[in-house]
Enzyme design. Structure first.
Site, PDB file in Angstrom:
ATOM      1  N   HIS A 182       0.840  -1.195   0.000  1.00  0.00           N
ATOM      2  CA  HIS A 182       0.000   0.000   0.000  1.00  0.00           C
ATOM      3  C   HIS A 182       0.877   1.249   0.000  1.00  0.00           C
ATOM      4  O   HIS A 182       1.477   1.565  -1.005  1.00  0.00           O
ATOM      5  CB  HIS A 182      -0.993  -0.047   1.153  1.00  0.00           C
ATOM      6  N   ASP A 183       0.966   1.962   1.109  1.00  0.00           N
ATOM      7  CA  ASP A 183       1.771   3.188   1.118  1.00  0.00           C
ATOM      8  C   ASP A 183       2.998   3.054   2.015  1.00  0.00           C
ATOM      9  O   ASP A 183       3.536   4.038   2.501  1.00  0.00           O
ATOM     10  CB  ASP A 183       0.931   4.396   1.518  1.00  0.00           C
ATOM     11  N   SER A 184       3.451   1.839   2.221  1.00  0.00           N
ATOM     12  CA  SER A 184       4.641   1.584   3.020  1.00  0.00           C
ATOM     13  C   SER A 184       5.711   0.992   2.106  1.00  0.00           C
ATOM     14  O   SER A 184       5.529  -0.089   1.549  1.00  0.00           O
ATOM     15  CB  SER A 184       4.301   0.609   4.152  1.00  0.00           C
TER      16      SER A 184
END
Length: 155
Positions: A87-89
């Site tokens: 995701h956003d990691s």
């Protein structure tokens, strides 16, 4: 606007991946046997107008986030960095974090320097020439290149 014409909302990401929102109304089909009655649910040809409308903004933003992640992953590979992400990691080896941070900022600027909303509107107009779409909002005056120097942009 698109869903009201019974079409699912669809677009192409900046990386060329086609996206179609699958939200359609469900219909029931009863199957009677000597032992029981089964109810099957299947999608119909009718789209869920409200779901199409409310799902589009987050889905569109997620598709841009995914494009940014892919652009970053490709650039990391080209630079010889290991890359993993969910995701956003985004992850890399501790010794490569500074270089990855530089890459992800550069790719963010590259992605959002493009006329994303203009391209989206143009694709909607080409796909649905009989529909009238509202004009785009004016661009703000934020200098996107400030992201390149922002230590807390993505951390």
């Amino acid at each position: 606007i698109i869903a009201m014409e019974n079409h699912p909302v669809r677009w192409t990401t900046p990386l060329g991946l086609p996206v179609v929102q699958p939200y359609r109304k469900l219909g029931r089909h009863l199957i009677k046997t000597s032992l029981q009655i089964l109810t099957l649910q299947r999608e119909t040809d009718k789209v869920m107008v409200k779901r199409q409308r409310t799902a589009f903004p987050p889905n569109f933003v997620h598709s841009l986030d995914g494009s940014h992640m892919m652009m970053t992953a490709i650039a990391c590979k080209e630079s010889g960095l290991s890359f993993a992400g969910v995701h956003d990691s985004y992850w890399t080896h501790a010794s490569d974090v500074d270089q990855m941070n530089k890459i992800l900022r550069e790719k963010f600027v590259e992605l959002y320097d493009a006329p994303i909303l203009e391209n989206l509107l143009e694709s909607f107009q080409q796909s649905f020439p009989d529909l009238q779409f509202p004009p785009l909002p004016e661009r703000g005056d934020f200098d996107l290149r400030e992201v390149l120097e922002s230590p807390y942009f993505f951390n």
